[in-house]
Scaffold this active site. Structure first.
Site, PDB file in Angstrom:
ATOM      1  N   ARG A  40      32.863  67.188  47.073  1.00 35.77           N
ATOM      2  CA  ARG A  40      31.690  66.095  47.566  1.00 35.77           C
ATOM      3  C   ARG A  40      31.387  66.267  48.918  1.00 35.77           C
ATOM      4  O   ARG A  40      30.653  65.596  49.544  1.00 35.77           O
ATOM      5  CB  ARG A  40      32.338  64.697  47.180  1.00 35.77           C
ATOM      6  CG  ARG A  40      32.054  64.574  45.576  1.00 35.77           C
ATOM      7  CD  ARG A  40      33.287  63.503  45.049  1.00 35.77           C
ATOM      8  NE  ARG A  40      34.519  63.698  44.795  1.00 35.77           N
ATOM      9  CZ  ARG A  40      35.627  63.060  44.861  1.00 35.77           C
ATOM     10  NH1 ARG A  40      35.308  61.660  45.170  1.00 35.77           N
ATOM     11  NH2 ARG A  40      36.811  63.336  44.501  1.00 35.77           N
ATOM     12  N   GLU A  77      49.534  64.395  45.063  1.00 39.81           N
ATOM     13  CA  GLU A  77      50.617  63.443  45.097  1.00 39.81           C
ATOM     14  C   GLU A  77      51.881  64.345  44.194  1.00 39.81           C
ATOM     15  O   GLU A  77      52.925  63.962  44.462  1.00 39.81           O
ATOM     16  CB  GLU A  77      50.043  62.297  44.124  1.00 39.81           C
ATOM     17  CG  GLU A  77      50.777  61.122  44.091  1.00 39.81           C
ATOM     18  CD  GLU A  77      50.071  60.143  43.182  1.00 39.81           C
ATOM     19  OE1 GLU A  77      48.943  60.257  42.700  1.00 39.81           O
ATOM     20  OE2 GLU A  77      50.332  58.867  43.057  1.00 39.81           O
TER      21      GLU A  77
HETATM   22  O1  LIG Z   1      42.655  62.633  51.547  1.00 39.99           O
HETATM   23  P1  LIG Z   1      43.216  63.289  50.076  1.00 39.99           P
HETATM   24  O2  LIG Z   1      44.170  62.787  49.487  1.00 39.99           O
HETATM   25  O3  LIG Z   1      43.274  64.890  50.302  1.00 39.99           O
HETATM   26  O4  LIG Z   1      41.988  63.104  49.328  1.00 39.99           O
HETATM   27  C1  LIG Z   1      40.421  63.267  49.554  1.00 39.99           C
HETATM   28  C2  LIG Z   1      39.768  64.364  48.982  1.00 39.99           C
HETATM   29  O5  LIG Z   1      39.900  64.247  47.532  1.00 39.99           O
HETATM   30  C3  LIG Z   1      38.709  64.491  46.993  1.00 39.99           C
HETATM   31  O6  LIG Z   1      38.467  65.583  46.554  1.00 39.99           O
HETATM   32  P2  LIG Z   1      39.173  66.454  45.328  1.00 39.99           P
HETATM   33  O7  LIG Z   1      40.408  67.240  45.731  1.00 39.99           O
HETATM   34  O8  LIG Z   1      39.511  65.301  44.532  1.00 39.99           O
HETATM   35  O9  LIG Z   1      37.885  67.477  45.052  1.00 39.99           O
HETATM   36  P3  LIG Z   1      36.329  67.251  44.534  1.00 39.99           P
HETATM   37  O10 LIG Z   1      35.699  66.789  45.714  1.00 39.99           O
HETATM   38  O11 LIG Z   1      35.949  68.726  44.016  1.00 39.99           O
HETATM   39  O12 LIG Z   1      36.389  66.091  43.409  1.00 39.99           O
HETATM   40  C4  LIG Z   1      37.578  63.927  48.149  1.00 39.99           C
HETATM   41  O13 LIG Z   1      36.472  64.378  47.815  1.00 39.99           O
HETATM   42  C5  LIG Z   1      38.485  64.459  49.091  1.00 39.99           C
HETATM   43  O14 LIG Z   1      37.986  65.724  49.604  1.00 39.99           O
HETATM   44  N1  LIG Z   2      40.564  57.228  44.404  1.00 43.03           N
HETATM   45  C1  LIG Z   2      40.022  58.150  44.971  1.00 43.03           C
HETATM   46  N2  LIG Z   2      38.501  58.072  44.670  1.00 43.03           N
HETATM   47  C2  LIG Z   2      37.671  58.933  44.816  1.00 43.03           C
HETATM   48  N3  LIG Z   2      38.046  59.860  45.599  1.00 43.03           N
HETATM   49  C3  LIG Z   2      39.255  60.226  45.952  1.00 43.03           C
HETATM   50  N4  LIG Z   2      39.561  61.348  46.339  1.00 43.03           N
HETATM   51  C4  LIG Z   2      41.052  61.219  46.459  1.00 43.03           C
HETATM   52  N5  LIG Z   2      41.386  59.798  46.068  1.00 43.03           N
HETATM   53  C5  LIG Z   2      40.083  59.462  45.601  1.00 43.03           C
END
Ligand SMILES: O=P(O)(O)OC[C@H]1O[C@H](OP(=O)(O)OP(=O)(O)O)[C@H](O)[C@@H]1O
Ligand SMILES: Nc1ncnc2[nH]cnc12
Length: 152
Positions: A40, A77
C-alpha cells in the site's frame, strides 16, 4: 486490532489528491527520492514522488526484486519477515522520504529506515496516512521526523 480499510479513500479522487498534495507541499524541495513499502505504500509513495518531481524506489517483501538486494528483517506479531531494496537504487547522500499508508507496530517503517541508512542515505522524514496510536509504532522511530495525517 481492527483492520483500517483504505480503499474508500483511494476511490475518492478529491480525498486522494488532498492527501498527496498535503505531503508534497510539506516536503517540496527537501528530498531527492521517495521510498514506499509494498504494497500500500506504493500507491501513496508513487503519487507523492510524481507530485515532487522525484523518483520512487520500491521496498518489497523478500524474494520479489529481480536484481541484487539488501535485506532488513523485522518482527510481526508472531513471526519475522524481511524487506528488500535494490542495492543500487538509493545513492549515498540522497535525502529520502519514507511513505506508507499505516503505522502500526512500526516494524515496517523501522526496517525501511535501516535499508535506507545501509545505503548511506538520509531518512529526512517519514510520512504516514494513518497512525494507530495504541500500537506505539512511533516509539520505534524515536528521533525521526514522523508526520501522520490521521490518528486512530
Ligand atoms: O507498523 P507495522 O506493524 O509494521 O504495520 C504497518 C504495515 O502493515 C501494512 O502492510 P502489510 O505488511 O500488511 O502489507 P501490504 O501493504 O502488502 O498489505 C501497512 O501497509 C504497513 O506497511
Ligand atoms: N490494523 C491495521 N489496519 C490496516 N493496515 C494495517 N497494517 C498493520 N496493521 C494494520
Amino acid at each position: 486490532m481492527l483492520f483500517k480499510d483504505f480503499t474508500p479513500l483511494l476511490g475518492d479522487g478529491a480525498a486522494l489528491r488532498q492527501v498527496v498534495d498535503d505531503v508534497a507541499r510539506r516536503r517540496q524541495g527537501t528530498v531527492d527520492v521517495v521510498v514506499g513499502m509494498e504494497a500500500r505504500g506504493f500507491i501513496f509513495g508513487a503519487a507523492v514522488a510524481y507530485a515532487l518531481g522525484v523518483g520512487f524506489v520500491p521496498v518489497r517483501k523478500a524474494g520479489k526484486l529481480p536484481a541484487g538486494t539488501i535485506r532488513a528483517d523485522y518482527t510481526l506479531e508472531y513471526a519475522t519477515a524481511s524487506l528488500e531494496v535494490h542495492r543500487d537504487a538509493i545513492l549515498p547522500g540522497q535525502r529520502v522520504l519514507v511513505m506508507d499508508d499505516v503505522l502500526a507496530t512500526g516494524g515496517t517503517a523501522e526496517a525501511t529506515c535501516r535499508l535506507v541508512e545501509s545505503c548511506d542515505a538520509e531518512v529526512v522524514a517519514i510520512e504516514i496516512v494513518v497512525e494507530i496510536d495504541a500500537l506505539r509504532g512511533r516509539d520505534r522511530l524515536a528521533g525521526r521526523d514522523v508526520h501522520t495525517l490521521l490518528h486512530v
